[in-house]
Design a protein around this motif. Sequence first.
Motif, PDB file in Angstrom:
ATOM      1  N   ALA A  66       0.982  -1.292   0.074  1.00  0.00           N
ATOM      2  CA  ALA A  66      -0.132   0.118  -0.041  1.00  0.00           C
ATOM      3  C   ALA A  66       0.912   1.251  -0.186  1.00  0.00           C
ATOM      4  N   VAL A  67       0.273   2.307  -0.557  1.00  0.00           N
ATOM      5  CA  VAL A  67       1.184   3.723  -0.337  1.00  0.00           C
ATOM      6  C   VAL A  67       0.206   4.617   0.170  1.00  0.00           C
ATOM      7  N   ALA A  68       0.920   5.904   0.676  1.00  0.00           N
ATOM      8  CA  ALA A  68       0.092   6.957   1.299  1.00  0.00           C
ATOM      9  C   ALA A  68      -0.749   7.246   0.452  1.00  0.00           C
ATOM     10  N   SER A  69      -1.943   7.827   0.950  1.00  0.00           N
ATOM     11  CA  SER A  69      -3.116   8.487  -0.084  1.00  0.00           C
ATOM     12  C   SER A  69      -2.981   9.704  -0.433  1.00  0.00           C
ATOM     13  N   ALA A  70      -3.449  10.371   0.751  1.00  0.00           N
ATOM     14  CA  ALA A  70      -3.627  11.956   0.759  1.00  0.00           C
ATOM     15  C   ALA A  70      -2.529  12.853   0.643  1.00  0.00           C
ATOM     16  N   PRO A  71      -1.396  12.780   1.506  1.00  0.00           N
ATOM     17  CA  PRO A  71      -0.521  13.664   1.896  1.00  0.00           C
ATOM     18  C   PRO A  71       0.319  14.143   0.868  1.00  0.00           C
ATOM     19  N   PHE A  72       0.687  13.287  -0.174  1.00  0.00           N
ATOM     20  CA  PHE A  72       1.605  13.691  -1.105  1.00  0.00           C
ATOM     21  C   PHE A  72       0.992  14.638  -2.071  1.00  0.00           C
ATOM     22  N   ALA A  73       1.572  16.014  -2.045  1.00  0.00           N
ATOM     23  CA  ALA A  73       1.186  17.091  -2.777  1.00  0.00           C
ATOM     24  C   ALA A  73       1.123  16.811  -4.153  1.00  0.00           C
ATOM     25  N   ALA A  74       0.464  17.595  -4.867  1.00  0.00           N
ATOM     26  CA  ALA A  74       0.237  17.585  -6.480  1.00  0.00           C
ATOM     27  C   ALA A  74      -0.423  16.367  -6.665  1.00  0.00           C
ATOM     28  N   ALA A  75      -0.440  15.280  -6.032  1.00  0.00           N
ATOM     29  CA  ALA A  75      -1.174  14.264  -6.394  1.00  0.00           C
ATOM     30  C   ALA A  75      -2.583  14.127  -6.403  1.00  0.00           C
ATOM     31  N   THR A  76      -2.874  15.105  -5.867  1.00  0.00           N
ATOM     32  CA  THR A  76      -4.420  15.160  -5.988  1.00  0.00           C
ATOM     33  C   THR A  76      -5.226  15.052  -7.247  1.00  0.00           C
ATOM     34  N   LEU A  77      -4.723  15.593  -8.174  1.00  0.00           N
ATOM     35  CA  LEU A  77      -5.444  15.722  -9.552  1.00  0.00           C
ATOM     36  C   LEU A  77      -4.860  14.442 -10.185  1.00  0.00           C
ATOM     37  N   SER A  78      -3.712  14.112 -10.225  1.00  0.00           N
ATOM     38  CA  SER A  78      -3.096  12.718 -11.006  1.00  0.00           C
ATOM     39  C   SER A  78      -3.556  11.722 -10.247  1.00  0.00           C
ATOM     40  N   GLN A  79      -3.893  11.718  -8.807  1.00  0.00           N
ATOM     41  CA  GLN A  79      -4.526  10.481  -8.142  1.00  0.00           C
ATOM     42  C   GLN A  79      -6.035  10.338  -8.730  1.00  0.00           C
ATOM     43  N   ARG A  80      -6.700  11.153  -8.988  1.00  0.00           N
ATOM     44  CA  ARG A  80      -8.064  11.042  -9.627  1.00  0.00           C
ATOM     45  C   ARG A  80      -7.772  10.258 -10.751  1.00  0.00           C
ATOM     46  N   SER A  81      -6.890  10.820 -11.626  1.00  0.00           N
ATOM     47  CA  SER A  81      -6.812  10.406 -13.037  1.00  0.00           C
ATOM     48  C   SER A  81      -6.422   8.820 -13.043  1.00  0.00           C
ATOM     49  N   ARG A  82      -5.864   8.403 -12.031  1.00  0.00           N
ATOM     50  CA  ARG A  82      -5.094   7.166 -12.048  1.00  0.00           C
ATOM     51  C   ARG A  82      -6.447   6.227 -11.668  1.00  0.00           C
ATOM     52  N   HIS A  83      -7.350   6.897 -10.991  1.00  0.00           N
ATOM     53  CA  HIS A  83      -8.543   5.986 -10.245  1.00  0.00           C
ATOM     54  C   HIS A  83      -9.192   4.843 -11.195  1.00  0.00           C
ATOM     55  N   ALA A  84      -9.662   5.213 -12.321  1.00  0.00           N
ATOM     56  CA  ALA A  84     -10.324   4.531 -12.986  1.00  0.00           C
ATOM     57  C   ALA A  84      -9.919   4.594 -14.551  1.00  0.00           C
ATOM     58  N   VAL A  85      -8.478   4.415 -14.796  1.00  0.00           N
ATOM     59  CA  VAL A  85      -8.166   4.847 -16.090  1.00  0.00           C
ATOM     60  C   VAL A  85      -8.768   3.944 -17.407  1.00  0.00           C
ATOM     61  N   GLU A  86      -9.090   2.767 -16.868  1.00  0.00           N
ATOM     62  CA  GLU A  86      -9.696   1.931 -17.953  1.00  0.00           C
ATOM     63  C   GLU A  86     -10.869   2.356 -18.149  1.00  0.00           C
ATOM     64  N   GLU A  87     -11.837   2.372 -17.187  1.00  0.00           N
ATOM     65  CA  GLU A  87     -13.229   2.892 -17.395  1.00  0.00           C
ATOM     66  C   GLU A  87     -13.341   4.225 -18.325  1.00  0.00           C
ATOM     67  N   LYS A  88     -12.454   5.312 -17.739  1.00  0.00           N
ATOM     68  CA  LYS A  88     -12.661   6.575 -18.339  1.00  0.00           C
ATOM     69  C   LYS A  88     -12.283   6.400 -19.717  1.00  0.00           C
ATOM     70  N   THR A  89     -11.334   5.716 -20.062  1.00  0.00           N
ATOM     71  CA  THR A  89     -10.845   5.456 -21.419  1.00  0.00           C
ATOM     72  C   THR A  89     -12.115   4.752 -22.275  1.00  0.00           C
ATOM     73  N   ARG A  90     -12.685   3.980 -21.812  1.00  0.00           N
ATOM     74  CA  ARG A  90     -13.785   3.471 -22.622  1.00  0.00           C
ATOM     75  C   ARG A  90     -14.980   4.517 -22.483  1.00  0.00           C
ATOM     76  N   LEU A  91     -15.231   5.236 -21.611  1.00  0.00           N
ATOM     77  CA  LEU A  91     -16.268   6.319 -21.726  1.00  0.00           C
ATOM     78  C   LEU A  91     -15.897   7.226 -22.644  1.00  0.00           C
ATOM     79  N   ALA A  92     -14.446   7.688 -22.835  1.00  0.00           N
ATOM     80  CA  ALA A  92     -14.093   8.661 -23.882  1.00  0.00           C
ATOM     81  C   ALA A  92     -14.353   8.249 -25.147  1.00  0.00           C
ATOM     82  N   THR A  93     -14.107   6.780 -25.310  1.00  0.00           N
ATOM     83  CA  THR A  93     -14.218   6.368 -26.746  1.00  0.00           C
ATOM     84  C   THR A  93     -15.580   6.223 -27.294  1.00  0.00           C
ATOM     85  N   ALA A  94     -16.561   5.974 -26.421  1.00  0.00           N
ATOM     86  CA  ALA A  94     -17.640   6.211 -26.751  1.00  0.00           C
ATOM     87  C   ALA A  94     -18.388   7.657 -26.680  1.00  0.00           C
ATOM     88  N   ALA A  95     -17.807   8.659 -25.920  1.00  0.00           N
ATOM     89  CA  ALA A  95     -18.248   9.971 -26.053  1.00  0.00           C
ATOM     90  C   ALA A  95     -17.798  10.484 -27.451  1.00  0.00           C
TER      91      ALA A  95
END
Lengths: 252, 252
Positions: free
Chosen positions: A56-85
């Motif tokens: 496991a790795v630390a979740s919040a404390p790492f600065a600047a990670a907030t945005l990139s963290q979110r983007s890592r969350h469901a990459v696969e799913e978002k890519t699928r959504l994007a293709t459909a969109a």
Amino acid sequence: MLTEERHQLIRNQLAADGRVLAGELASRFGVSEDTVRRDLRELAKAGQLRRVYGGAVASAPFAAATLSQRSRHAVEEKTRLATAAVGLLGAGQSLFIDGGTTNEAIARAIPRDMELTVATNSLGVASALTDLPLVELIVLGGRYVPDLGTCVGADTLAAVAQLGADLFFLGSCGLDVARGVTAFDSAEAEVKRAMAKNSAGIVIAVTNDKLATAAPYRVAGADAIRHLVVEKSAPAATLADFQSRGAQVHFA
Amino acid sequence: MLTEERHQLIRNQLAADGRVLAGELASRFGVSEDTVRRDLRELAKAGQLRRVYGGAVASAPFAAATLSQRSRHAVEEKTRLATAAVGLLGAGQSLFIDGGTTNEAIARAIPRDMELTVATNSLGVASALTDLPLVELIVLGGRYVPDLGTCVGADTLAAVAQLGADLFFLGSCGLDVARGVTAFDSAEAEVKRAMAKNSAGIVIAVTNDKLATAAPYRVAGADAIRHLVVEKSAPAATLADFQSRGAQVHFA
DNA sequence: CCGTTTCTTGCATGAACCGGCAAAACATGC
DNA sequence: GCATGTTTTGCCGGTTCATGCAAGAAACGG
């Protein structure tokens, strides 16, 4: 050794090193790896760490990670959504695209040979579009908000007011049948409203966790949504509600 | 070593150097190059970097230009120039920064603990500044020109007109004592003129190959330059000409 | 044009993961 | 003291995931 003791020790090491290994913890505590995994699962559920393969790795404390963290969350799913969109696009159309990781995925999914005019207040979306030779890109400037990754404020509103678009890709918001489309920030909501007003149709692509949730600031009613792009596993009842208000539902 | 750790280290090196090599990472991490390539592919899919032959570069438009168009030597030289240019900054100042690879290097060289207000029409500069917590970033929107990496046009001019700055970092242009500062594009020159008009001082950082060259469109006279940052190997005669017109010369 | 390097894809393997199950430890009630 | 219920823990399967290897494709540099 108490369960709670292990949890505390895990938290400590996480704060010190930023990461922990399941096997290492198991031998240090003198318990099986399964037990450690259970500990990690619980702590992850409580949001105190982020589970990864092997530990496991630390979740919040790492600065600047907030945005990139979110983007890592469901990459696969978002890519699928994007293709459909992107399938909703026609050549020569003009678009508004605002912020959010899903919208960035959509920008990346636009094929190189598609001719479009795109106006965006998101630096991430803009960056993704700079590579595309046939996209006329209009950057909507203003005060940049790091947390959102977008520009907002009076300058942004003025720039939006001068433009019109066929479609508006509205991103990163709460979506609820009763409350409609909602945003977390006042200035952000203002920009979204302006974009919505100046476009002929609104497209929203969301992962399941955004469905049936609401944020403080109202952007538009549920009946303003023209296209709704969702995961295949989205709850049918919620979708039916949106469909009854005129939204066309697309599955990724 | 956790997969997540490698990803984090790759992001770090990317932020520091702007580029990574697959082979180098493999030996540093003690894994096969295939694994590194997989890592890079994933990060690219998440939009956190841009994959190139041999490794990867930062996703900002900055990187593509530096690797493909400029030699490695120029990158190092520009970094040195940038460090020297940043030395001219004082805390709390407000800046205009326009486009060009040298200006992007300057933006990257700004220390994390410096408080500034920066207005820029360059996406590369803007991307570099998003990480800095104490920089108030104002994006100057408009029509994006891929060749320049900046926004230009009436919208950009209007946004500039509303702002003022202590210093203007003027980039990517020809520099000649007789013809002054010149640009390759009409619209670009217009924006530079507007920024020059609304700032108290102009800073120009250039590599030797820009000295004593001129482009079609005139931006400002040689006597408008307050600070000139050049390489140590710059021809003394040319520098003396600029100094006699009031420019202060700094060596990188 | 060809040789070299790098990249992608498919595949095999071992490690890590999850759910369920049962034993052990512990607490609780009679 | 004994029975009962709860919690914790370890173990067993089936599954998923990360990794390295091999073969073919693509990109680079002459």
